[in-house]
Enzyme design. Structure first.
Site, PDB file in Angstrom:
ATOM      1  N   ARG A 137      38.271  43.062  -5.734  1.00 31.23           N
ATOM      2  CA  ARG A 137      38.251  44.279  -6.639  1.00 31.23           C
ATOM      3  C   ARG A 137      38.803  44.085  -8.128  1.00 31.23           C
ATOM      4  O   ARG A 137      38.545  44.614  -9.155  1.00 31.23           O
ATOM      5  CB  ARG A 137      39.367  45.568  -5.922  1.00 31.23           C
ATOM      6  CG  ARG A 137      38.419  46.264  -4.983  1.00 31.23           C
ATOM      7  CD  ARG A 137      39.306  47.173  -4.081  1.00 31.23           C
ATOM      8  NE  ARG A 137      38.535  47.888  -3.343  1.00 31.23           N
ATOM      9  CZ  ARG A 137      39.078  48.724  -2.406  1.00 31.23           C
ATOM     10  NH1 ARG A 137      40.556  48.901  -2.163  1.00 31.23           N
ATOM     11  NH2 ARG A 137      38.230  49.575  -1.746  1.00 31.23           N
ATOM     12  N   HIS A 179      41.103  50.453  -8.457  1.00 32.70           N
ATOM     13  CA  HIS A 179      39.808  50.615  -7.971  1.00 32.70           C
ATOM     14  C   HIS A 179      38.824  50.573  -9.272  1.00 32.70           C
ATOM     15  O   HIS A 179      38.820  51.105 -10.055  1.00 32.70           O
ATOM     16  CB  HIS A 179      39.525  51.853  -7.317  1.00 32.70           C
ATOM     17  CG  HIS A 179      38.449  51.968  -6.347  1.00 32.70           C
ATOM     18  ND1 HIS A 179      37.132  51.953  -6.803  1.00 32.70           N
ATOM     19  CD2 HIS A 179      38.279  51.659  -4.882  1.00 32.70           C
ATOM     20  CE1 HIS A 179      36.499  51.840  -5.846  1.00 32.70           C
ATOM     21  NE2 HIS A 179      36.959  51.726  -4.765  1.00 32.70           N
ATOM     22  N   ARG A 191      44.613  43.496  -2.034  1.00 27.91           N
ATOM     23  CA  ARG A 191      44.112  44.058  -0.642  1.00 27.91           C
ATOM     24  C   ARG A 191      42.655  43.806  -0.345  1.00 27.91           C
ATOM     25  O   ARG A 191      41.983  44.249  -1.321  1.00 27.91           O
ATOM     26  CB  ARG A 191      44.683  45.304  -0.554  1.00 27.91           C
ATOM     27  CG  ARG A 191      44.056  46.234   0.564  1.00 27.91           C
ATOM     28  CD  ARG A 191      44.440  47.439   0.862  1.00 27.91           C
ATOM     29  NE  ARG A 191      44.120  48.249  -0.163  1.00 27.91           N
ATOM     30  CZ  ARG A 191      42.777  48.914   0.023  1.00 27.91           C
ATOM     31  NH1 ARG A 191      41.887  48.945   1.004  1.00 27.91           N
ATOM     32  NH2 ARG A 191      42.452  49.466  -1.121  1.00 27.91           N
ATOM     33  N   HIS A 208      44.667  52.499  -7.520  1.00 33.68           N
ATOM     34  CA  HIS A 208      44.204  52.981  -6.359  1.00 33.68           C
ATOM     35  C   HIS A 208      44.879  52.581  -5.291  1.00 33.68           C
ATOM     36  O   HIS A 208      45.202  53.328  -4.378  1.00 33.68           O
ATOM     37  CB  HIS A 208      42.830  52.144  -6.122  1.00 33.68           C
ATOM     38  CG  HIS A 208      42.147  52.531  -4.638  1.00 33.68           C
ATOM     39  ND1 HIS A 208      41.833  53.821  -4.528  1.00 33.68           N
ATOM     40  CD2 HIS A 208      41.741  51.866  -3.850  1.00 33.68           C
ATOM     41  CE1 HIS A 208      41.261  53.882  -3.196  1.00 33.68           C
ATOM     42  NE2 HIS A 208      41.141  52.820  -2.998  1.00 33.68           N
ATOM     43  N   GLU A 233      31.634  45.557   2.994  1.00 32.65           N
ATOM     44  CA  GLU A 233      32.126  46.052   1.766  1.00 32.65           C
ATOM     45  C   GLU A 233      32.895  44.688   0.924  1.00 32.65           C
ATOM     46  O   GLU A 233      32.450  43.489   1.490  1.00 32.65           O
ATOM     47  CB  GLU A 233      33.519  47.071   1.884  1.00 32.65           C
ATOM     48  CG  GLU A 233      33.107  48.180   2.278  1.00 32.65           C
ATOM     49  CD  GLU A 233      34.228  49.218   2.479  1.00 32.65           C
ATOM     50  OE1 GLU A 233      35.336  48.900   2.353  1.00 32.65           O
ATOM     51  OE2 GLU A 233      34.031  50.587   2.553  1.00 32.65           O
TER      52      GLU A 233
END
Length: 540
Positions: free
Chosen positions: A292, A246, A386, A351, A127
């Site tokens: 992100r 997100h 994160r 998110h 990811e």
């Protein structure tokens, strides 16, 4: 204040009296902690049916762990530090990445059927911002649902775990310096109004703050109540300004907004506009695999410019969509979209909250008798942003450490001993939530404390929240306002852009502000904010 924080977290705990452990929250962190505490008697309070009200159930990507050949926990640590934009507590993050493999084995022992490769080894994917393929999945994009299903089944079969569904935590009771219980409100339709659960130890695992925003991937129970309960009891709150959006929520008008998992971009899906042009290379060298916050701002910019944003997986996934990403497939089909042949409309959505209740390596807060884990906690491992799929890992690592800490601190339990008593609600505070006020909070947080912020908007939001908080409404609204005020005050104080916190009026990171934020409510409910110089390890 920083010296006080270090002292408060390191002070030894002492206990006496009741033998209960009460856990607020029935998501991954809460259930895993309860299972690791067995056979000690534990009461789990959860607003929704067990497992159904936590964000973990909806997680699609999986859990990060350096379990594959050629990977190492220190590489995972380096990626975590890089994503955290300069304020990750590397000592705590190193501990998390090194314990990841053990916690994966715990989950397997609890019945989680992680995906395997042809040789029977754990299958791993990649990811965004990970340098290696290290994300373990369950049935493709169904990790959260399958993990929670296995743990819920195990928890319901464990005699030492008392599950109290339909109870919403609203405040903590204290005896001097220590937390001694929880006041919870029974959900509508119950004969009870509020109930006190006396406790030897309280574990907050109540989730994040998503429903303070109008567009979020979080379930309704993620509304900042747990963070506010701790703050109102005097706990120190850390880094609340760092809110992760997100990038690719599926934009079909649902609340909560369903996700198009990041694993799609890991498999090669690209972001395009109405005209079919791929736009992420204009924003970052890593394009769709950029952090992100970068991808979220890029998508928002494209939408505001009228060019739209769509996730195109036609070439990367194509005909394999129904079996490889069944959750996303089902969502798209239900909205009349066939992602095999049509790009998926996407938009940023709140998110994850990197901030929360300040804890140490064992999940202890700054208040005796109170621990916190999962999204409600701020352990320091996420920093300002994160790393993908570190959330589920953090939840189980710290839930396990809390269980071990409590077992070592509390006296031997009396098996089956639980306490509960009816209690009047707080004076002058009605139980029914003020939906109009909550709607105003969500709209204000989205417009002024969202993906892009500035001093004017933050100041206006804080003034509004302060005015609303002075009116003494219901407990749920008071808790939501408390958390909104903490997030906004910290965002106003940090005059730079870093990770999930982006200030249009201070668009660059300031090296002098590469440190964490600490906040505390005083007795008059005023907010004391310090962007505090707590020592950080700069490297792995």
């Amino acid at each position: 204040m920083a010296d006080d924080i270090s002292h408060e977290l390191s002070t030894p705990r002492s206990f006496g009296g009741i033998d209960d452990v009460v856990i607020i929250g029935g998501g991954l962190a809460g259930i895993f902690c309860a299972l690791r505490l067995a056979p000690r008697p534990v009461t789990v309070l959860t607003a929704a049916p067990l497992g159904g009200g936590g964000s973990s159930y909806w997680a699609q990507g999986g859990m990060a762990a350096a379990v594959a050949d050629g990977d190492h926990p220190d590489q995972h640590l380096a990626d975590t530090i890089a994503a955290g934009a300069g304020i990750v507590d590397a000592r705590i993050a190193r501990m998390m990445t090194r314990e990841a493999g053990e916690r994966i084995q715990d989950l397997i022992a609890f019945g989680v059927p992680f995906d395997r490769d042809a040789e029977g080894r754990l299958a791993v994917g990649r990811e965004a911002a990970h340098s290696q393929r290290r994300i373990v999945h369950v049935k493709g994009d169904s990790a959260g649902r399958e993990i929670m299903s296995a743990l819920v089944e195990r928890a319901r079969a464990t005699p030492s775990i008392r599950i109290m569904e339909g109870f919403v935590g609203e405040s903590l009771t204290r005896d001097g310096r220590a937390v001694r219980g929880v006041v919870a409100r029974a959900d509508e339709g119950r004969a009870l109004t509020t109930v006190e659960f006396p406790a030897h130890a309280v574990v907050l695992a109540s989730g994040g703050i998503g429903h303070l925003y109008r567009v979020t991937t979080n379930p309704p129970q993620s509304n900042g109540q747990g963070l506010a309960m701790a703050a109102r009891a005097g706990a120190i709150i850390a880094d609340p300004e760092f809110v992760q959006f997100h990038p690719t929520a599926i934009d079909i008008g649902r609340d909560p907004a369903p996700l198009a998992t990041e694993a799609l971009r890991g498999e090669g899906a690209v972001l395009i506009g109405h005209d079919g042009r791929r736009f992420m290379p204009d924003y970052h060298p890593d394009a769709e695999l950029a952090p992100r916050d970068v991808v979220a701002r890029a998508i928002q910019a494209e939408i505001l410019a009228g060019r739209g944003a769509f996730l195109d997986a036609r070439e990367a996934v194509g005909a394999a969509f129904p079996t490889k990403f069944p959750t996303v497939w089902e969502t798209c089909v239900s909205a009349g979209i066939d992602p095999r042949i049509t790009p998926i409309p996407v938009a940023p959505a709140q998110h994850y909250h990197m901030g929360g209740i300040l804890t140490d390596a064992n999940g202890r807060t700054s208040i005796d008798g109170l621990w916190a884990c999962g999204e409600v906690a701020s352990t320091g491992v996420h920093g300002a942003n994160r790393l993908a799929s570190n959330s589920l890992l953090e939840a189980v690592v710290f839930a396990s450490r809390i269980a071990q800490d409590i077992q070592g601190l509390l006296p031997s339990p009396k098996v089956g001993h639980w306490s509960v008593r009816s209690r009047d609600s707080e004076p002058e505070l009605p139980l029914a939530a003020d939906t109009r006020t909550l709607d105003l909070i969500r709209r204000t947080m989205t417009e002024k404390v969202g993906v892009v912020r500035d001093a004017a908007g933050l100041s206006a939001a804080l003034a509004l929240f302060d005015e609303m908080a002075a009116r003494r409404g219901d407990v749920a609204t008071l808790n939501s306002l408390t958390t909104a005020r903490l997030v906004t005050a910290a965002a106003l104080a940090r005059r730079e852009s870093r990770g999930g916190h982006y200030r249009a009026d201070h668009p660059e990171a300031d090296p002098a502000q590469a440190r964490r934020t600490y906040l505390k409510l005083d007795d008059l409910r005023r907010i004391a904010v310090e962007v505090a110089p707590r020592p950080q390890e700069a490297t792995a």
